[in-house]
Scaffold this active site. Structure first.
Site, PDB file in Angstrom:
ATOM      1  CG  HIS A  29      77.387  32.076  14.048  1.00  0.00           C
ATOM      2  ND1 HIS A  29      78.683  32.438  13.770  1.00  0.00           N
ATOM      3  CD2 HIS A  29      77.097  31.072  13.173  1.00  0.00           C
ATOM      4  CE1 HIS A  29      79.163  31.690  12.785  1.00  0.00           C
ATOM      5  NE2 HIS A  29      78.231  30.861  12.402  1.00  0.00           N
ATOM      6  CG  HIS A 263      73.397  28.971  12.364  1.00  0.00           C
ATOM      7  ND1 HIS A 263      73.646  28.293  13.530  1.00  0.00           N
ATOM      8  CD2 HIS A 263      74.537  28.905  11.636  1.00  0.00           C
ATOM      9  CE1 HIS A 263      74.882  27.836  13.511  1.00  0.00           C
ATOM     10  NE2 HIS A 263      75.453  28.190  12.371  1.00  0.00           N
ATOM     11  CD  GLU A 412      89.924   4.961  18.163  1.00  0.00           C
ATOM     12  OE1 GLU A 412      88.815   5.434  17.827  1.00  0.00           O
ATOM     13  OE2 GLU A 412      90.167   3.733  18.170  1.00  0.00           O
ATOM     14  CG  HIS A 474      94.959  -2.344  11.746  1.00  0.00           C
ATOM     15  ND1 HIS A 474      93.883  -2.617  10.948  1.00  0.00           N
ATOM     16  CD2 HIS A 474      94.505  -2.449  13.030  1.00  0.00           C
ATOM     17  CE1 HIS A 474      92.824  -2.904  11.710  1.00  0.00           C
ATOM     18  NE2 HIS A 474      93.184  -2.803  12.956  1.00  0.00           N
TER      19      HIS A 474
END
Lengths: 669, 669
Positions: A29, A263, A412, A474
């Site tokens: 890159h 890129h 999380e 869950h």
């Protein structure tokens, strides 16, 4: 300050080291290094504090290349500033066995502070590093002794800012006022698919204003004066800072600059030559570092070397003034545990009613926290459920960074990324809690913790259908298997309170990678260890709890966690029916695999082919342990919403079923 | 408009249906329903368009309870407005086999538009629904025929807004100007850990302003007038809208209102009685629905029933005016495929050089796109790498919602959640691409697609160390195993171009769940199907490519994807050495498991115990297929950065290794 001309040549050196390396590798890159070379130059020569000979100096500034695909920028800087990374290594970019892999890898290349590439991760790592720095400063610094006093710099890309983990981490960084965090946003208006107009038109500055960051827009990333001013402003603000620097991907490339083609592809010989001509750089030799440029970088790193020397003196004086704190600093920086700390592990009395392993985990954590000041962590807004709080310890706030409980919020993924940053900082053992099912939300960070070999501890509670009424959304099914698929991660699912205590010990003793604790919501009996093997055997991954009945065992029943209770009940019935049973508690495949073959065969003898494994999760992988002659009782479907005993019964996870299957296996009535 | 008093009693009916149900179940979340009852009342009685007898009416407004833990709010509304959900079902909240599980489950309860609970998912689902609605309207609506003309409403919580997936989806929703999306934010200042001040102090309105949403703050969620005004303003704006409604968790509870204790625990008898007294509600009977309240709700749903009747007339006229479009609408809404569409599958000529399966996948997608207008998808900023673009098709923009390519940006998780929303809308078959390693980023959404049984297609390219130089950060190791651990998800790893074509066919034909395609970056030979079994056999999950050598096979070599090439090379050498080999292509465990036992035994006969499985990924689970007598050659470590052929060689994934292991297994030299 050196002449503008020398500075520009230094910057071009960076650009073309990167471009030459990508061209030689025919892979990589070039765009980011060419566009952000001036920013990197400025950071490394005028802002960052580091000693290239001592890349682990605790008070160095950190640099995080969150846009890890721009790795050649970092490698070029590390080489030029004198880290142990030779020009030959740069020439081996992306080759087997080099120190210059496609994306920066922590532990492989000196000066690389974290493994990046998966976008957003570095962003969150830096937030964790900034939190760790604030915490360590509060804990260790004393009047006149600024032991920990440094910044965390980073370069972040459009991709980083689009990733949810960065949003989560940015919100928390603003909330916690982590003012030592300074990110330069490579605002180049280009993503892989093309212009950022395709998908990313939000007002980024306003968004970070909303997170309570300082935001500074600079209209030209190549303007050293403006960038310098912005960096100074960033350092002088007690909020984290985002400098939005308008840059040009592939700066200098005649036709590819400002296009997606710059890129992630080699520029090509013609384009590369064109860029060199445009920027006044000789086409040959490749990998050119002019002598005066090298001297210039050397001179610029002198200040850092001196600062480290001064810090060493400070450190010595600190040791005299604060011997206890100093010893603690030394020990924790080395990642060592205090002598005999394992004596603090709680011992739980045998108890039929027992307790949830999340509860025994919480008690263990609290016992350990007393002797391990480096334990620091929190929960993603499930403190009471995960039992992750340390009693009597306040939570970290902007005013109280020396506390050691973290309310991560419902974030999380940021928690996962921040735990990595905290572990990378050294001196801390970070832990984080959520429900096991939500380990999925933070999985990319767990994987990187494993890849980096970081001692991070995950407290995953509510580890099965045993959580009951919350239902299938869950209830983890495939999560244990999915975690077991991550190399170097230890997955531990203790069967009772004492195994839970040793699971924490195992996690603390495992210095080469993270540990995931899978813990129950529901009560499990605390085994009577006078009748069964000691819980310490958990450290071996699997062990014989007991051989029950007369004569040699005819059958092995193995299980992890809460299902050990089921096989014990089944064994009772089987023994009554005259069948001798071996009971194996199997909390960790990884620990068991690390044992000697002879030990493994002693637990699971080849000749004993009648085996049943029971786990309230996907059966995937258990066949390895039961063999062709055995069967696996698990769950290859999603769960149900009901009181948990009813779900176990409805889904066939019962002692009766185990007895039935065992008898069928042994062909007895 | 009914009297205020009746409205308040209607709202209290909702509150106490929820609170009574949670108390009876002794489990659940009373806080959200009690705090947001007025908002729900307003939506269902004065804003939403629906016919409770026809919950699948395509032009209904959608309601997404992103904060799925507040499920009793939704169940109460569905009951009161006349959906097929009896009071008895409400009394069975969170009990085995009820239609009222802990969190709302799509497909189980009429009127539940999506399965929610894992936070942030519903938010992204709604964005996908809004995109789908805009797209379908552009495709099907004609002057005077507004076939698709509806809103997507939702209730989102603090937790939803904290989750990264919501940030990603919100940014894209603003970018795409999805003005039919209206979310009410339950701004109750409370999370599970306590006050939002603990971790969530960002300026939420400003953040959504930055995403180019309309934001409207309402200081009292119980104020019907203000909320009504806000909802009207939301409908009249061409941007998505976030109404920040200051609410009170557990509204009415004497001591628990505005505390975390109201979030997820039963109120307790005393507290419940206190709330009823406070709000003027009789303590008994439980689950009270006063007759006039029931009549009121019935009356309020009349408009929706009439609108549906009118729509049916419109639909009939549309069928006459636009027979072809009408037929397409009918077919795609039913999820049926056009007759003989599989004839469009490309056939690839045998070719030793071959092509990457990502390339053959792209060609297949393009061939199918011609006959399947319902195929719509995109990539998380890896279009060129994933080969997900449809040639000649423009990308969706605010001005061009009828296009069918989506630039999701670097937002894998939002992509996952949005694909679910699009599939839930019906009439579309959504697909999304990223690298296989980043399936981790969207895993929670994949899991929910599987749980809901949605036909979503994941195009996961760069499926192994075969991606080469990008290195371990980008090389999937455990991802295949982790995906295989998700119930109902089909994981397909085709071995060559023609298998890739049939993999798409399999994904399209699988209507009960999602399919993940794992595709190579590197070229793989296109097999000569005159010598090997037809590629169509992929549909069986595993099949005998050929039995090579003389006599019955002595050994089975099995592999998936790019490693089929390796076992073919190894087989050549083994056959030369006089060993008869069975070659098995094993693209999908799930499809193979769905075959008859006799078919499975015909491919993997019990007697043939010498087996080797080869896959460039974690070995986890393969033991099941090779048995005790077999071995697995895979990767239980992270990869390397180098040209891919060198990595394969360095990590021992070579024909030579397979030959060596095979001979050892057969105990021949």
């Amino acid at each position: 300050m050196k002449s503008d001309e020398l500075q520009q040549r230094a910057i071009n050196t960076i650009r073309f080291l990167a471009a030459d390396a990508v061209e030689k590798a025919n892979s990589g890159h070039p765009g980011l290094p060419m566009g952000m070379a001036a920013v990197a130059y400025l950071l490394w020569t005028q802002h960052m504090k580091y000693d290239p000979q001592h890349p682990e100096w605790p008070n160095r500034d950190r640099f995080v290349l969150s846009a890890g695909h721009g790795s050649m920028l970092l490698y070029a800087m590390l080489h030029l500033t004198g880290y142990d990374l030779s020009l030959d290594e740069l020439k081996q970019f992306r080759q087997l066995g080099s120190k210059t892999p496609g994306h920066p890898e922590y532990g492989l290349t000196p000066g690389v502070e974290t493994t990046t590439g998966p976008l957003g991760q570095g962003f969150a790592n830096g937030v964790g590093m900034a939190l760790a720095a604030a915490h360590l400063a509060a804990v260790y610094n004393r009047e006149g002794f600024p032991l920990i006093d440094h910044f965390i710099y980073g370069i972040v890309s459009d991709g980083d800012l689009m990733e949810g983990i960065a949003s989560e981490a940015a919100s928390l960084a603003g909330h916690l006022k982590l003012g030592r965090l300074i990110y330069v946003y490579d605002n180049n208006h280009i993503t892989i698919d093309g212009s950022t107009d395709l998908a990313f038109t939000e007002d980024r500055a306003k968004r970070f204003d909303a997170y309570e960051w300082q935001t500074i827009s600079v209209d030209d990333a190549n303007d050293l004066g403006k960038m310098d001013q912005a960096l100074r402003a960033a350092k002088n603000d007690d909020r984290p800072s985002l400098i939005l620097a308008r840059s040009h991907i592939g700066y200098g490339l005649p036709t590819k600059q400002d296009t997606a083609a710059a890129h992630g592809e080699p520029p090509g010989e013609e384009e590369l030559a064109g860029a060199k001509e445009k920027l006044g750089w000789p086409e040959e030799p490749r990998f050119l570092v002019p002598d005066d440029v090298r001297d210039h970088f050397n001179a610029c790193t002198q200040a850092g070397r001196e600062e480290r020397t001064e810090w060493i003196s400070l450190r010595k004086a600190y040791a005299k003034a604060f011997p206890e704190l100093s010893a603690q600093f030394e020990r924790t920086q080395a990642g060592e545990m205090p002598e005999d700390f394992e004596r603090s592990l709680p011992v739980f009395e045998a108890d039929k009613k027992g307790m949830a392993t999340r509860v025994s985990s919480g008690k263990t954590l609290n016992a350990l926290a007393g002797v391990l000041p480096e334990l620091i962590g929190g929960s993603a807004d499930l403190t009471g459920s995960n039992k992750t709080d340390i009693k009597g310890e306040p939570a970290i706030t902007p005013e109280l960074p020396g506390a050691r409980y973290i309310h991560f919020g419902v974030r999380e993924h940021a928690m996962g990324g921040m735990l990595n940053g905290m572990a990378l900082t050294r001196g801390l053992i970070p832990y984080g809690g959520t429900f096991l099912v939500f380990s999925d939300y933070m999985r990319p960070s767990i994987r990187l913790a494993a890849m980096m070999g970081l001692r991070v501890i995950y407290v995953f509670t509510h580890d099965s259908i045993g959580l009951g009424e919350d239902g299938p959304t869950h209830q983890p099914i495939g999560q244990l298997a999915a975690l077991r698929a991550i190399p170097k991660l230890h997955v531990l699912r203790p069967a009772d309170a004492n195994e839970a205590a040793y699971a924490w010990l195992s996690a603390l003793q495992y210095r080469e990678g993270p540990t995931a604790l899978a813990l129950t919501r529901q009560n499990v009996a605390t085994l009577d260890r006078t009748k069964f093997a000691p819980a310490q055997e958990l450290l071996k991954g699997a062990y014989v709890l007991a051989d029950l009945g007369k004569g040699d065992p005819q059958l092995i029943l193995m299980a992890s966690g809460s299902e050990v209770g089921l096989i014990m009940q089944a064994a009772e019935t089987l023994v009554e029916a005259g069948i001798a049973v071996r009971l194996v508690s199997f909390p960790s495949w990884e620990l068991f695999k690390e044992q000697s073959e002879s030990y493994r065969l002693s637990v699971l003898p080849t000749a004993l082919k009648a085996r049943i494994a029971v786990e309230a999760g996907a059966t995937l992988g258990w066949k390895r342990w039961v063999g062709d002659g055995g069967i696996v009782i698990g769950l290859d479907r999603f769960g149900e919403s009901a009181p948990y005993q009813e779900i176990y019964a409805d889904l066939g996870l019962t002692p009766e079923r185990i007895v039935r299957e065992a008898k069928a296996l042994l062909k007895v009535q």
